[in-house]
Design a protein around this motif. Structure first.
Motif, PDB file in Angstrom:
ATOM      1  N   ASN A  24      -6.379   4.214 -16.036  1.00 50.35           N
ATOM      2  CA  ASN A  24      -6.696   4.227 -17.457  1.00 50.35           C
ATOM      3  C   ASN A  24      -7.601   5.390 -17.824  1.00 50.35           C
ATOM      4  O   ASN A  24      -7.552   5.902 -18.931  1.00 50.35           O
ATOM      5  N   GLN A  25      -8.450   5.787 -16.862  1.00 46.16           N
ATOM      6  CA  GLN A  25      -9.353   6.912 -17.120  1.00 46.16           C
ATOM      7  C   GLN A  25      -8.618   8.237 -17.126  1.00 46.16           C
ATOM      8  O   GLN A  25      -8.860   9.082 -17.966  1.00 46.16           O
ATOM      9  N   ILE A  26      -7.752   8.431 -16.140  1.00 38.07           N
ATOM     10  CA  ILE A  26      -7.155   9.764 -16.017  1.00 38.07           C
ATOM     11  C   ILE A  26      -5.830   9.893 -16.738  1.00 38.07           C
ATOM     12  O   ILE A  26      -5.427  10.978 -17.093  1.00 38.07           O
ATOM     13  N   GLN A  27      -5.145   8.813 -16.940  1.00 35.00           N
ATOM     14  CA  GLN A  27      -3.841   8.957 -17.570  1.00 35.00           C
ATOM     15  C   GLN A  27      -3.521   7.797 -18.497  1.00 35.00           C
ATOM     16  O   GLN A  27      -2.588   7.036 -18.256  1.00 35.00           O
ATOM     17  N   PRO A  28      -4.301   7.676 -19.566  1.00 35.58           N
ATOM     18  CA  PRO A  28      -3.998   6.568 -20.471  1.00 35.58           C
ATOM     19  C   PRO A  28      -2.745   6.868 -21.277  1.00 35.58           C
ATOM     20  O   PRO A  28      -2.500   8.010 -21.643  1.00 35.58           O
ATOM     21  N   HIS A  29      -1.947   5.859 -21.484  1.00 32.52           N
ATOM     22  CA  HIS A  29      -0.771   6.023 -22.327  1.00 32.52           C
ATOM     23  C   HIS A  29      -0.937   5.091 -23.513  1.00 32.52           C
ATOM     24  O   HIS A  29      -0.861   3.866 -23.348  1.00 32.52           O
ATOM     25  N   ALA A  30      -1.159   5.653 -24.684  1.00 33.77           N
ATOM     26  CA  ALA A  30      -1.387   4.823 -25.862  1.00 33.77           C
ATOM     27  C   ALA A  30      -0.194   3.901 -26.085  1.00 33.77           C
ATOM     28  O   ALA A  30       0.950   4.336 -26.036  1.00 33.77           O
ATOM     29  N   GLY A  31      -0.478   2.624 -26.303  1.00 31.29           N
ATOM     30  CA  GLY A  31       0.607   1.673 -26.565  1.00 31.29           C
ATOM     31  C   GLY A  31       1.130   0.990 -25.313  1.00 31.29           C
ATOM     32  O   GLY A  31       2.028   0.164 -25.377  1.00 31.29           O
ATOM     33  N   PHE A  32       0.559   1.365 -24.153  1.00 29.44           N
ATOM     34  CA  PHE A  32       1.025   0.770 -22.892  1.00 29.44           C
ATOM     35  C   PHE A  32      -0.184   0.348 -22.063  1.00 29.44           C
ATOM     36  O   PHE A  32      -1.246   0.955 -22.174  1.00 29.44           O
ATOM     37  N   VAL A  33      -0.013  -0.674 -21.278  1.00 22.89           N
ATOM     38  CA  VAL A  33      -1.100  -1.073 -20.375  1.00 22.89           C
ATOM     39  C   VAL A  33      -0.579  -1.152 -18.940  1.00 22.89           C
ATOM     40  O   VAL A  33       0.580  -1.505 -18.715  1.00 22.89           O
ATOM     41  N   PHE A  34      -1.451  -0.802 -18.028  1.00 21.16           N
ATOM     42  CA  PHE A  34      -1.091  -0.962 -16.617  1.00 21.16           C
ATOM     43  C   PHE A  34      -1.300  -2.438 -16.301  1.00 21.16           C
ATOM     44  O   PHE A  34      -2.427  -2.926 -16.310  1.00 21.16           O
ATOM     45  N   HIS A  35      -0.239  -3.127 -16.064  1.00 25.84           N
ATOM     46  CA  HIS A  35      -0.337  -4.585 -15.946  1.00 25.84           C
ATOM     47  C   HIS A  35      -0.754  -5.028 -14.550  1.00 25.84           C
ATOM     48  O   HIS A  35      -1.778  -5.657 -14.377  1.00 25.84           O
ATOM     49  N   ASP A  36       0.048  -4.689 -13.564  1.00 27.70           N
ATOM     50  CA  ASP A  36      -0.442  -4.984 -12.213  1.00 27.70           C
ATOM     51  C   ASP A  36       0.015  -3.950 -11.215  1.00 27.70           C
ATOM     52  O   ASP A  36       0.899  -3.143 -11.483  1.00 27.70           O
ATOM     53  N   MET A  37      -0.686  -3.941 -10.100  1.00 28.24           N
ATOM     54  CA  MET A  37      -0.377  -2.956  -9.083  1.00 28.24           C
ATOM     55  C   MET A  37      -0.183  -3.693  -7.786  1.00 28.24           C
ATOM     56  O   MET A  37      -0.937  -4.563  -7.443  1.00 28.24           O
ATOM     57  N   ARG A  38       0.839  -3.289  -7.087  1.00 25.80           N
ATOM     58  CA  ARG A  38       1.177  -3.989  -5.864  1.00 25.80           C
ATOM     59  C   ARG A  38       1.300  -2.992  -4.721  1.00 25.80           C
ATOM     60  O   ARG A  38       1.851  -1.908  -4.913  1.00 25.80           O
ATOM     61  N   LEU A  39       0.778  -3.388  -3.596  1.00 25.23           N
ATOM     62  CA  LEU A  39       0.972  -2.576  -2.410  1.00 25.23           C
ATOM     63  C   LEU A  39       2.084  -3.243  -1.616  1.00 25.23           C
ATOM     64  O   LEU A  39       1.923  -4.351  -1.115  1.00 25.23           O
ATOM     65  N   CYS A  40       3.227  -2.590  -1.542  1.00 27.60           N
ATOM     66  CA  CYS A  40       4.347  -3.198  -0.831  1.00 27.60           C
ATOM     67  C   CYS A  40       4.460  -2.583   0.556  1.00 27.60           C
ATOM     68  O   CYS A  40       4.216  -1.396   0.727  1.00 27.60           O
ATOM     69  N   GLY A  41       4.861  -3.397   1.497  1.00 34.33           N
ATOM     70  CA  GLY A  41       4.996  -2.854   2.838  1.00 34.33           C
ATOM     71  C   GLY A  41       5.862  -3.753   3.690  1.00 34.33           C
ATOM     72  O   GLY A  41       6.355  -4.786   3.231  1.00 34.33           O
ATOM     73  N   ARG A  42       6.069  -3.282   4.918  1.00 29.57           N
ATOM     74  CA  ARG A  42       6.834  -4.104   5.838  1.00 29.57           C
ATOM     75  C   ARG A  42       6.037  -4.270   7.121  1.00 29.57           C
ATOM     76  O   ARG A  42       5.418  -3.306   7.583  1.00 29.57           O
ATOM     77  N   ARG A  43       6.037  -5.429   7.669  1.00 30.92           N
ATOM     78  CA  ARG A  43       5.325  -5.751   8.909  1.00 30.92           C
ATOM     79  C   ARG A  43       3.875  -5.241   8.859  1.00 30.92           C
ATOM     80  O   ARG A  43       3.398  -4.573   9.764  1.00 30.92           O
ATOM     81  N   GLY A  44       3.246  -5.534   7.731  1.00 25.37           N
ATOM     82  CA  GLY A  44       1.834  -5.186   7.624  1.00 25.37           C
ATOM     83  C   GLY A  44       1.549  -3.713   7.414  1.00 25.37           C
ATOM     84  O   GLY A  44       0.401  -3.301   7.340  1.00 25.37           O
ATOM     85  N   ARG A  45       2.613  -2.892   7.329  1.00 19.55           N
ATOM     86  CA  ARG A  45       2.362  -1.475   7.093  1.00 19.55           C
ATOM     87  C   ARG A  45       2.670  -1.118   5.650  1.00 19.55           C
ATOM     88  O   ARG A  45       3.794  -1.318   5.194  1.00 19.55           O
ATOM     89  N   PRO A  46       1.668  -0.606   4.939  1.00 18.48           N
ATOM     90  CA  PRO A  46       1.906  -0.279   3.528  1.00 18.48           C
ATOM     91  C   PRO A  46       2.927   0.838   3.384  1.00 18.48           C
ATOM     92  O   PRO A  46       2.896   1.808   4.133  1.00 18.48           O
ATOM     93  N   GLU A  47       3.855   0.655   2.455  1.00 24.04           N
ATOM     94  CA  GLU A  47       4.887   1.670   2.260  1.00 24.04           C
ATOM     95  C   GLU A  47       4.888   2.276   0.873  1.00 24.04           C
ATOM     96  O   GLU A  47       5.142   3.447   0.713  1.00 24.04           O
ATOM     97  N   ARG A  48       4.694   1.427  -0.120  1.00 27.95           N
ATOM     98  CA  ARG A  48       4.715   1.989  -1.467  1.00 27.95           C
ATOM     99  C   ARG A  48       3.853   1.193  -2.419  1.00 27.95           C
ATOM    100  O   ARG A  48       3.544   0.020  -2.173  1.00 27.95           O
ATOM    101  N   ILE A  49       3.454   1.876  -3.491  1.00 29.79           N
ATOM    102  CA  ILE A  49       2.639   1.225  -4.516  1.00 29.79           C
ATOM    103  C   ILE A  49       3.490   1.093  -5.762  1.00 29.79           C
ATOM    104  O   ILE A  49       4.128   2.069  -6.170  1.00 29.79           O
ATOM    105  N   GLU A  50       3.512  -0.105  -6.306  1.00 32.47           N
ATOM    106  CA  GLU A  50       4.270  -0.306  -7.541  1.00 32.47           C
ATOM    107  C   GLU A  50       3.317  -0.652  -8.671  1.00 32.47           C
ATOM    108  O   GLU A  50       2.507  -1.568  -8.546  1.00 32.47           O
ATOM    109  N   ILE A  51       3.444   0.090  -9.739  1.00 32.00           N
ATOM    110  CA  ILE A  51       2.585  -0.136 -10.898  1.00 32.00           C
ATOM    111  C   ILE A  51       3.464  -0.653 -12.029  1.00 32.00           C
ATOM    112  O   ILE A  51       4.344   0.067 -12.489  1.00 32.00           O
TER     113      ILE A  51
END
Ligand SMILES: [Zn+2]
Length: 439
Positions: A24-51
Protein backbone atom coordinates in the motif's frame (compact mmCIF):
# COMPACT_ATOMS: atom_id res chain seq x y z
CA UNK A 1 6.05 3.12 25.91
CA UNK A 2 8.58 1.07 27.79
CA UNK A 3 12.05 0.20 26.54
CA UNK A 4 14.10 -2.88 27.24
CA UNK A 5 15.38 -1.99 30.69
CA UNK A 6 12.10 -0.54 31.80
CA UNK A 7 13.17 2.95 30.74
CA UNK A 8 11.12 4.95 28.33
CA UNK A 9 12.21 4.24 24.74
CA UNK A 10 13.94 7.15 23.11
CA UNK A 11 13.53 5.96 19.52
CA UNK A 12 10.27 5.97 17.63
CA UNK A 13 8.89 2.50 17.26
CA UNK A 14 9.35 1.11 13.79
CA UNK A 15 6.30 0.46 11.69
CA UNK A 16 5.18 -3.03 12.21
CA UNK A 17 5.71 -4.49 8.82
CA UNK A 18 2.97 -6.26 7.03
CA UNK A 19 3.48 -7.03 3.40
CA UNK A 20 0.13 -5.48 2.66
CA UNK A 21 1.35 -2.27 4.29
CA UNK A 22 4.44 -2.25 2.10
CA UNK A 23 2.40 -2.73 -1.03
CA UNK A 24 0.00 0.00 0.00
CA UNK A 25 2.93 2.31 0.66
CA UNK A 26 4.84 1.76 -2.54
CA UNK A 27 2.16 0.89 -5.01
CA UNK A 28 -1.31 1.98 -4.02
CA UNK A 29 -3.98 1.51 -6.63
CA UNK A 30 -6.90 3.85 -6.06
CA UNK A 31 -10.16 1.91 -5.99
CA UNK A 32 -8.51 -1.42 -5.17
CA UNK A 33 -7.38 -3.08 -1.98
CA UNK A 34 -4.85 -5.80 -1.40
CA UNK A 35 -7.11 -8.36 0.18
CA UNK A 36 -4.90 -11.23 1.14
CA UNK A 37 -1.50 -12.62 0.48
CA UNK A 38 -0.61 -16.23 0.38
CA UNK A 39 2.68 -18.01 0.34
CA UNK A 40 2.15 -21.11 -1.74
CA UNK A 41 4.57 -23.97 -1.82
CA UNK A 42 5.07 -27.66 -2.07
CA UNK A 43 6.48 -29.95 0.62
CA UNK A 44 7.20 -27.02 2.88
CA UNK A 45 9.18 -25.16 0.24
CA UNK A 46 7.81 -21.75 -0.69
CA UNK A 47 7.29 -21.37 -4.42
CA UNK A 48 5.12 -18.40 -5.11
CA UNK A 49 3.30 -15.50 -3.54
CA UNK A 50 -0.26 -14.79 -4.50
CA UNK A 51 -1.78 -11.42 -3.82
CA UNK A 52 -5.53 -11.29 -4.13
CA UNK A 53 -6.85 -7.87 -5.07
CA UNK A 54 -10.43 -6.75 -4.52
CA UNK A 55 -12.37 -3.80 -5.73
CA UNK A 56 -12.81 -1.10 -3.07
CA UNK A 57 -16.47 -1.42 -2.10
CA UNK A 58 -16.99 2.28 -1.61
CA UNK A 59 -15.53 3.38 -4.91
CA UNK A 60 -17.05 3.39 -8.36
CA UNK A 61 -15.53 1.35 -11.16
CA UNK A 62 -13.98 3.20 -14.08
CA UNK A 63 -14.26 2.71 -17.80
CA UNK A 64 -11.01 1.41 -19.30
CA UNK A 65 -11.45 3.65 -22.35
CA UNK A 66 -12.15 7.02 -20.76
CA UNK A 67 -11.41 6.34 -17.07
CA UNK A 68 -14.66 8.00 -16.03
CA UNK A 69 -16.59 6.56 -13.07
CA UNK A 70 -19.38 4.42 -14.47
CA UNK A 71 -21.88 1.84 -13.15
CA UNK A 72 -20.83 -1.78 -12.96
CA UNK A 73 -22.26 -4.41 -15.28
CA UNK A 74 -21.00 -7.86 -14.36
CA UNK A 75 -17.84 -9.69 -13.38
CA UNK A 76 -15.41 -11.76 -15.35
CA UNK A 77 -13.42 -14.73 -14.20
CA UNK A 78 -10.38 -14.25 -12.07
CA UNK A 79 -7.19 -13.42 -13.94
CA UNK A 80 -3.54 -13.58 -12.92
CA UNK A 81 -0.76 -11.11 -13.53
CA UNK A 82 2.87 -11.76 -12.90
CA UNK A 83 4.30 -9.08 -10.63
CA UNK A 84 7.82 -8.14 -9.54
CA UNK A 85 9.30 -11.00 -7.51
CA UNK A 86 9.39 -10.59 -3.75
CA UNK A 87 12.28 -12.28 -1.95
CA UNK A 88 13.09 -13.99 -5.23
CA UNK A 89 9.72 -15.72 -5.34
CA UNK A 90 7.33 -15.56 -8.23
CA UNK A 91 4.65 -13.10 -7.28
CA UNK A 92 1.18 -12.95 -8.80
CA UNK A 93 -1.74 -10.57 -8.63
CA UNK A 94 -5.15 -12.23 -8.73
CA UNK A 95 -8.22 -10.26 -9.56
CA UNK A 96 -11.62 -10.82 -11.11
CA UNK A 97 -12.23 -7.79 -13.34
CA UNK A 98 -15.60 -6.13 -13.57
CA UNK A 99 -17.27 -5.13 -16.73
CA UNK A 100 -18.81 -1.70 -16.69
CA UNK A 101 -21.52 0.02 -18.67
CA UNK A 102 -20.06 3.25 -20.00
CA UNK A 103 -22.58 5.63 -21.60
CA UNK A 104 -20.04 6.37 -24.29
CA UNK A 105 -18.15 3.10 -24.75
CA UNK A 106 -20.82 0.54 -23.94
CA UNK A 107 -20.09 -2.60 -21.93
CA UNK A 108 -16.30 -2.78 -21.52
CA UNK A 109 -13.77 -4.10 -19.04
CA UNK A 110 -13.10 -1.73 -16.17
CA UNK A 111 -9.91 0.28 -15.83
CA UNK A 112 -7.28 -1.74 -13.99
CA UNK A 113 -4.21 0.38 -13.22
CA UNK A 114 -1.64 -2.43 -13.28
CA UNK A 115 -3.00 -3.96 -16.47
CA UNK A 116 -2.14 -3.30 -20.09
CA UNK A 117 -4.42 -4.95 -22.65
CA UNK A 118 -4.26 -8.70 -22.48
CA UNK A 119 -0.75 -8.90 -21.13
CA UNK A 120 0.04 -11.32 -18.36
CA UNK A 121 2.55 -9.07 -16.62
CA UNK A 122 1.72 -6.08 -14.47
CA UNK A 123 2.93 -2.76 -15.89
CA UNK A 124 5.30 -2.46 -12.93
CA UNK A 125 6.81 -5.83 -13.86
CA UNK A 126 7.18 -4.80 -17.51
CA UNK A 127 8.97 -1.61 -16.50
CA UNK A 128 11.14 -3.62 -14.12
CA UNK A 129 12.21 -6.15 -16.77
CA UNK A 130 12.74 -3.44 -19.39
CA UNK A 131 15.02 -1.42 -17.13
CA UNK A 132 17.10 -4.45 -16.27
CA UNK A 133 17.27 -5.27 -19.98
CA UNK A 134 19.34 -2.12 -20.44
CA UNK A 135 21.99 -3.36 -18.04
CA UNK A 136 21.94 -7.05 -18.87
CA UNK A 137 21.31 -8.86 -22.10
CA UNK A 138 17.71 -9.89 -22.66
CA UNK A 139 18.63 -13.51 -22.10
CA UNK A 140 20.36 -12.74 -18.81
CA UNK A 141 17.39 -10.67 -17.69
CA UNK A 142 15.05 -13.54 -18.49
CA UNK A 143 17.23 -15.96 -16.54
CA UNK A 144 17.68 -13.68 -13.55
CA UNK A 145 13.96 -13.15 -13.06
CA UNK A 146 12.77 -16.53 -14.31
CA UNK A 147 10.64 -15.32 -17.16
CA UNK A 148 10.80 -16.18 -20.85
CA UNK A 149 12.95 -14.29 -23.34
CA UNK A 150 9.70 -13.36 -25.02
CA UNK A 151 8.42 -11.75 -21.83
CA UNK A 152 11.52 -9.55 -21.66
CA UNK A 153 11.21 -8.64 -25.33
CA UNK A 154 7.51 -7.73 -24.99
CA UNK A 155 8.25 -5.66 -21.92
CA UNK A 156 10.97 -3.66 -23.65
CA UNK A 157 8.73 -3.27 -26.68
CA UNK A 158 5.93 -1.93 -24.51
CA UNK A 159 8.23 0.65 -22.90
CA UNK A 160 9.70 1.67 -26.27
CA UNK A 161 6.29 2.11 -27.90
CA UNK A 162 5.17 4.19 -24.97
CA UNK A 163 8.33 6.28 -25.20
CA UNK A 164 8.06 6.83 -28.95
CA UNK A 165 4.45 7.93 -28.56
CA UNK A 166 5.33 10.39 -25.80
CA UNK A 167 8.72 11.74 -26.83
CA UNK A 168 9.33 15.40 -27.54
CA UNK A 169 10.77 16.24 -30.94
CA UNK A 170 10.71 20.00 -30.70
CA UNK A 171 14.09 21.67 -30.74
CA UNK A 172 15.80 19.15 -33.00
CA UNK A 173 18.20 21.31 -35.05
CA UNK A 174 21.06 19.04 -36.09
CA UNK A 175 20.80 15.51 -37.30
CA UNK A 176 23.26 12.94 -38.50
CA UNK A 177 22.21 10.42 -41.12
CA UNK A 178 24.19 7.27 -41.57
CA UNK A 179 24.14 3.71 -42.74
CA UNK A 180 25.06 0.83 -40.49
CA UNK A 181 25.95 -2.65 -41.56
CA UNK A 182 24.12 -5.37 -39.70
CA UNK A 183 24.38 -9.15 -39.65
CA UNK A 184 26.23 -11.24 -42.20
CA UNK A 185 26.53 -10.53 -45.89
CA UNK A 186 26.13 -7.46 -48.00
CA UNK A 187 22.57 -7.79 -49.18
CA UNK A 188 20.35 -4.70 -49.16
CA UNK A 189 18.64 -5.93 -46.00
CA UNK A 190 21.96 -6.02 -44.15
CA UNK A 191 22.05 -2.24 -44.00
CA UNK A 192 20.22 0.07 -41.69
CA UNK A 193 19.62 3.75 -42.10
CA UNK A 194 19.84 5.66 -38.85
CA UNK A 195 18.90 9.22 -38.04
CA UNK A 196 20.46 10.73 -34.94
CA UNK A 197 19.90 13.98 -33.19
CA UNK A 198 23.37 15.45 -32.69
CA UNK A 199 22.60 18.73 -30.94
CA UNK A 200 24.97 19.54 -28.11
CA UNK A 201 22.18 19.36 -25.53
CA UNK A 202 20.75 16.07 -26.77
CA UNK A 203 22.27 13.21 -28.70
CA UNK A 204 20.04 10.30 -29.36
CA UNK A 205 18.74 7.89 -31.93
CA UNK A 206 15.66 9.34 -33.59
CA UNK A 207 14.86 6.72 -36.15
CA UNK A 208 16.14 3.45 -37.57
CA UNK A 209 14.96 1.59 -40.67
CA UNK A 210 15.99 -1.23 -42.90
CA UNK A 211 18.03 -0.64 -46.09
CA UNK A 212 19.78 2.52 -47.21
CA UNK A 213 17.81 3.78 -50.15
CA UNK A 214 16.08 7.05 -50.85
CA UNK A 215 12.81 5.38 -49.90
CA UNK A 216 14.26 4.39 -46.51
CA UNK A 217 15.32 7.90 -45.66
CA UNK A 218 12.04 9.34 -46.88
CA UNK A 219 10.25 6.95 -44.54
CA UNK A 220 12.44 8.12 -41.68
CA UNK A 221 11.81 11.80 -42.34
CA UNK A 222 8.11 11.12 -42.60
CA UNK A 223 8.19 9.44 -39.21
CA UNK A 224 9.82 12.53 -37.70
CA UNK A 225 7.16 14.73 -39.24
CA UNK A 226 7.31 17.79 -41.49
CA UNK A 227 7.73 20.20 -38.59
CA UNK A 228 10.96 18.57 -37.48
CA UNK A 229 12.31 18.34 -41.03
CA UNK A 230 11.55 21.99 -41.78
CA UNK A 231 13.17 23.06 -38.52
CA UNK A 232 16.52 21.42 -39.26
CA UNK A 233 19.56 23.66 -39.45
CA UNK A 234 22.37 21.15 -39.89
CA UNK A 235 22.58 17.74 -41.47
CA UNK A 236 25.67 15.65 -41.19
CA UNK A 237 26.26 12.63 -43.41
CA UNK A 238 28.52 10.66 -45.65
CA UNK A 239 28.75 11.20 -49.41
CA UNK A 240 26.10 8.57 -49.95
CA UNK A 241 24.17 9.78 -52.98
CA UNK A 242 20.64 8.60 -52.03
CA UNK A 243 20.85 10.51 -48.74
CA UNK A 244 22.26 13.65 -50.34
CA UNK A 245 19.47 13.75 -52.88
CA UNK A 246 16.63 13.21 -50.43
CA UNK A 247 18.03 15.79 -48.03
CA UNK A 248 18.46 18.41 -50.75
CA UNK A 249 14.81 18.03 -51.70
CA UNK A 250 13.22 17.71 -48.28
CA UNK A 251 15.41 19.88 -46.07
CA UNK A 252 16.95 22.35 -48.50
CA UNK A 253 17.04 25.04 -45.82
CA UNK A 254 19.54 23.10 -43.71
CA UNK A 255 23.28 23.24 -44.17
CA UNK A 256 24.41 19.82 -45.29
CA UNK A 257 27.82 18.96 -43.91
CA UNK A 258 29.98 16.03 -44.87
CA UNK A 259 31.20 14.35 -41.79
CA UNK A 260 34.92 14.40 -41.08
CA UNK A 261 34.87 10.89 -39.75
CA UNK A 262 33.41 9.53 -42.98
CA UNK A 263 36.01 11.27 -45.12
CA UNK A 264 38.80 9.90 -42.96
CA UNK A 265 37.26 6.49 -43.44
CA UNK A 266 37.30 6.84 -47.22
CA UNK A 267 40.94 7.91 -47.15
CA UNK A 268 41.87 4.99 -44.92
CA UNK A 269 40.13 2.55 -47.20
CA UNK A 270 42.02 3.96 -50.17
CA UNK A 271 45.37 3.57 -48.38
CA UNK A 272 44.47 0.04 -47.50
CA UNK A 273 43.55 -0.79 -51.09
CA UNK A 274 46.91 0.53 -52.29
CA UNK A 275 48.70 -1.51 -49.63
CA UNK A 276 46.91 -4.75 -50.43
CA UNK A 277 47.41 -4.43 -54.16
CA UNK A 278 51.07 -3.58 -53.75
CA UNK A 279 51.67 -6.33 -51.24
CA UNK A 280 50.29 -9.07 -53.48
CA UNK A 281 52.16 -7.68 -56.48
CA UNK A 282 55.48 -7.72 -54.62
CA UNK A 283 54.89 -11.16 -53.21
CA UNK A 284 54.03 -12.54 -56.62
CA UNK A 285 57.29 -11.10 -57.95
CA UNK A 286 59.20 -12.63 -55.01
CA UNK A 287 60.56 -9.25 -53.91
CA UNK A 288 62.13 -8.88 -50.47
CA UNK A 289 60.40 -5.53 -50.03
CA UNK A 290 57.11 -7.43 -49.60
CA UNK A 291 58.27 -8.02 -46.01
CA UNK A 292 58.08 -4.32 -45.32
CA UNK A 293 54.35 -4.27 -45.84
CA UNK A 294 53.60 -7.08 -43.42
CA UNK A 295 51.61 -6.14 -40.34
CA UNK A 296 51.37 -2.51 -41.35
CA UNK A 297 47.63 -2.32 -41.78
CA UNK A 298 46.78 -0.82 -38.37
CA UNK A 299 49.72 1.60 -38.10
CA UNK A 300 48.81 2.87 -41.57
CA UNK A 301 45.20 3.44 -40.65
CA UNK A 302 45.80 5.22 -37.39
CA UNK A 303 46.44 8.90 -37.25
CA UNK A 304 50.16 9.35 -37.87
CA UNK A 305 51.03 11.01 -34.57
CA UNK A 306 49.32 8.26 -32.63
CA UNK A 307 51.57 5.46 -33.82
CA UNK A 308 54.24 4.63 -31.24
CA UNK A 309 56.84 2.04 -30.32
CA UNK A 310 57.76 -0.77 -32.68
CA UNK A 311 54.88 0.02 -34.97
CA UNK A 312 56.39 3.49 -35.32
CA UNK A 313 59.80 2.05 -36.35
CA UNK A 314 58.15 -0.16 -38.88
CA UNK A 315 56.12 2.72 -40.23
CA UNK A 316 59.19 4.98 -40.45
CA UNK A 317 61.08 2.35 -42.41
CA UNK A 318 58.14 1.96 -44.73
CA UNK A 319 57.82 5.69 -45.26
CA UNK A 320 61.49 5.98 -46.14
CA UNK A 321 60.94 3.46 -48.92
CA UNK A 322 59.79 4.28 -52.41
CA UNK A 323 56.72 2.12 -52.08
CA UNK A 324 53.34 3.22 -53.37
CA UNK A 325 51.85 2.55 -49.96
CA UNK A 326 54.17 5.14 -48.46
CA UNK A 327 52.98 7.77 -50.93
CA UNK A 328 49.34 6.91 -50.33
CA UNK A 329 49.85 7.21 -46.57
CA UNK A 330 51.57 10.54 -46.98
CA UNK A 331 48.61 11.86 -49.01
CA UNK A 332 46.20 10.69 -46.34
CA UNK A 333 48.19 12.36 -43.56
CA UNK A 334 48.48 15.61 -45.51
CA UNK A 335 44.74 15.77 -45.82
CA UNK A 336 44.33 16.07 -42.05
CA UNK A 337 45.52 19.70 -42.34
CA UNK A 338 42.35 20.46 -44.21
CA UNK A 339 40.31 20.34 -41.00
CA UNK A 340 42.47 22.93 -39.29
CA UNK A 341 41.53 25.82 -41.52
CA UNK A 342 39.26 28.58 -40.30
CA UNK A 343 38.48 30.24 -43.55
CA UNK A 344 36.38 28.62 -46.23
CA UNK A 345 38.51 30.21 -48.95
CA UNK A 346 41.77 28.79 -47.67
CA UNK A 347 40.24 25.42 -47.03
CA UNK A 348 39.01 25.46 -50.63
CA UNK A 349 42.48 26.36 -51.87
CA UNK A 350 43.97 23.53 -49.86
CA UNK A 351 41.44 21.11 -51.28
CA UNK A 352 42.43 22.13 -54.83
CA UNK A 353 46.10 21.66 -54.03
CA UNK A 354 45.53 18.29 -52.41
CA UNK A 355 43.33 16.96 -55.23
CA UNK A 356 45.91 18.09 -57.77
CA UNK A 357 48.60 16.07 -55.98
CA UNK A 358 46.34 13.07 -55.54
CA UNK A 359 45.36 13.11 -59.21
CA UNK A 360 49.02 13.05 -60.19
CA UNK A 361 49.92 10.29 -57.73
CA UNK A 362 49.19 7.48 -60.19
CA UNK A 363 47.44 5.70 -57.30
CA UNK A 364 43.97 4.85 -58.52
CA UNK A 365 42.26 4.53 -55.08
CA UNK A 366 43.64 7.94 -54.04
CA UNK A 367 42.52 9.49 -57.32
CA UNK A 368 39.08 8.10 -56.73
CA UNK A 369 38.85 9.79 -53.34
CA UNK A 370 40.09 13.06 -54.86
CA UNK A 371 37.41 12.93 -57.54
CA UNK A 372 34.75 12.22 -54.95
CA UNK A 373 35.86 15.13 -52.75
CA UNK A 374 35.90 17.48 -55.71
CA UNK A 375 32.40 16.48 -56.74
CA UNK A 376 31.17 17.28 -53.25
CA UNK A 377 33.33 20.32 -52.66
CA UNK A 378 30.50 22.68 -51.62
CA UNK A 379 29.20 20.20 -49.04
CA UNK A 380 32.71 19.56 -47.83
CA UNK A 381 33.32 23.27 -47.31
CA UNK A 382 30.07 23.54 -45.36
CA UNK A 383 32.03 21.97 -42.55
CA UNK A 384 33.75 25.33 -42.05
CA UNK A 385 30.51 27.24 -42.33
CA UNK A 386 29.02 25.09 -39.58
CA UNK A 387 32.14 25.10 -37.45
CA UNK A 388 31.45 25.11 -33.77
CA UNK A 389 27.78 24.33 -34.32
CA UNK A 390 27.97 20.60 -34.74
CA UNK A 391 30.32 18.12 -33.21
CA UNK A 392 32.09 15.98 -35.74
CA UNK A 393 32.46 13.10 -33.34
CA UNK A 394 28.77 12.77 -32.51
CA UNK A 395 27.81 10.48 -35.38
CA UNK A 396 30.86 8.31 -34.88
CA UNK A 397 30.16 8.01 -31.17
CA UNK A 398 26.55 6.97 -31.70
CA UNK A 399 27.59 4.52 -34.42
CA UNK A 400 29.97 2.87 -31.99
CA UNK A 401 27.20 2.51 -29.42
CA UNK A 402 24.93 0.97 -32.03
CA UNK A 403 27.60 -1.60 -32.83
CA UNK A 404 27.81 -2.56 -29.19
CA UNK A 405 24.08 -3.31 -29.26
CA UNK A 406 24.00 -5.12 -32.60
CA UNK A 407 27.09 -7.20 -31.90
CA UNK A 408 26.55 -8.13 -28.30
CA UNK A 409 24.64 -11.33 -28.22
CA UNK A 410 21.22 -10.08 -27.19
CA UNK A 411 19.68 -13.06 -28.87
CA UNK A 412 17.71 -11.00 -31.35
CA UNK A 413 15.73 -13.35 -33.48
CA UNK A 414 14.28 -10.76 -35.75
CA UNK A 415 15.05 -7.37 -37.16
CA UNK A 416 12.11 -5.97 -35.16
CA UNK A 417 13.65 -7.10 -31.89
CA UNK A 418 16.91 -5.39 -32.74
CA UNK A 419 15.15 -2.20 -33.70
CA UNK A 420 13.38 -2.19 -30.33
CA UNK A 421 16.72 -2.77 -28.58
CA UNK A 422 18.29 0.18 -30.40
CA UNK A 423 15.52 2.58 -29.44
CA UNK A 424 15.63 1.22 -25.92
CA UNK A 425 19.35 1.82 -25.40
CA UNK A 426 19.96 4.90 -27.57
CA UNK A 427 16.61 6.63 -27.97
CA UNK A 428 16.61 8.42 -24.58
CA UNK A 429 12.90 7.81 -24.52
CA UNK A 430 10.63 9.03 -21.74
CA UNK A 431 9.06 6.43 -19.46
CA UNK A 432 5.64 6.28 -17.86
CA UNK A 433 5.66 7.60 -14.34
CA UNK A 434 5.21 4.98 -11.68
CA UNK A 435 4.59 5.36 -8.02
CA UNK A 436 7.64 3.35 -7.09
CA UNK A 437 10.89 2.63 -8.86
CA UNK A 438 11.78 -0.98 -8.28
CA UNK A 439 15.17 -0.85 -9.96
ZN1 LIG B 1 -15.92 5.18 -21.40
Amino acid sequence: MIGRAGKPATRRPAIQLKVKTILNQIQPHAGFVFHDMRLCGRRGRPERIEITVRAHAGMARRCSQCQRAVPGYDRLEEREWRHIPLWGLETWFRYAPHRVACPEHGVVVEYIPWNEGKRRLTTAMMGFLARWARRLSWRETAEAFQVSWEAVYRSVEWLVHWGLAHRELRGVESIGVDEIHWGHGLRANNFLTVIYQIDAHCRRLLWVGRRRTQATLRRGLKALGPEVVKGLRFICSDMWQPYLQVMAVQAGQALHVLDRFHITMHLNQAVDQVRRAESSRLQAAGKATAQQLKHTRWPLLRRGNRVRGRARQKLNALLASKLQTARAWELKETFSHFWKYRSVTWAGAFLDYWSYRAMRSRLEPMKKVARMLRTHEPLLLNWFRAKGEISSGAVEGLNNKIRVVTRRSYGFRTYQAMEIALYHTLGRLPEPESTHRYC
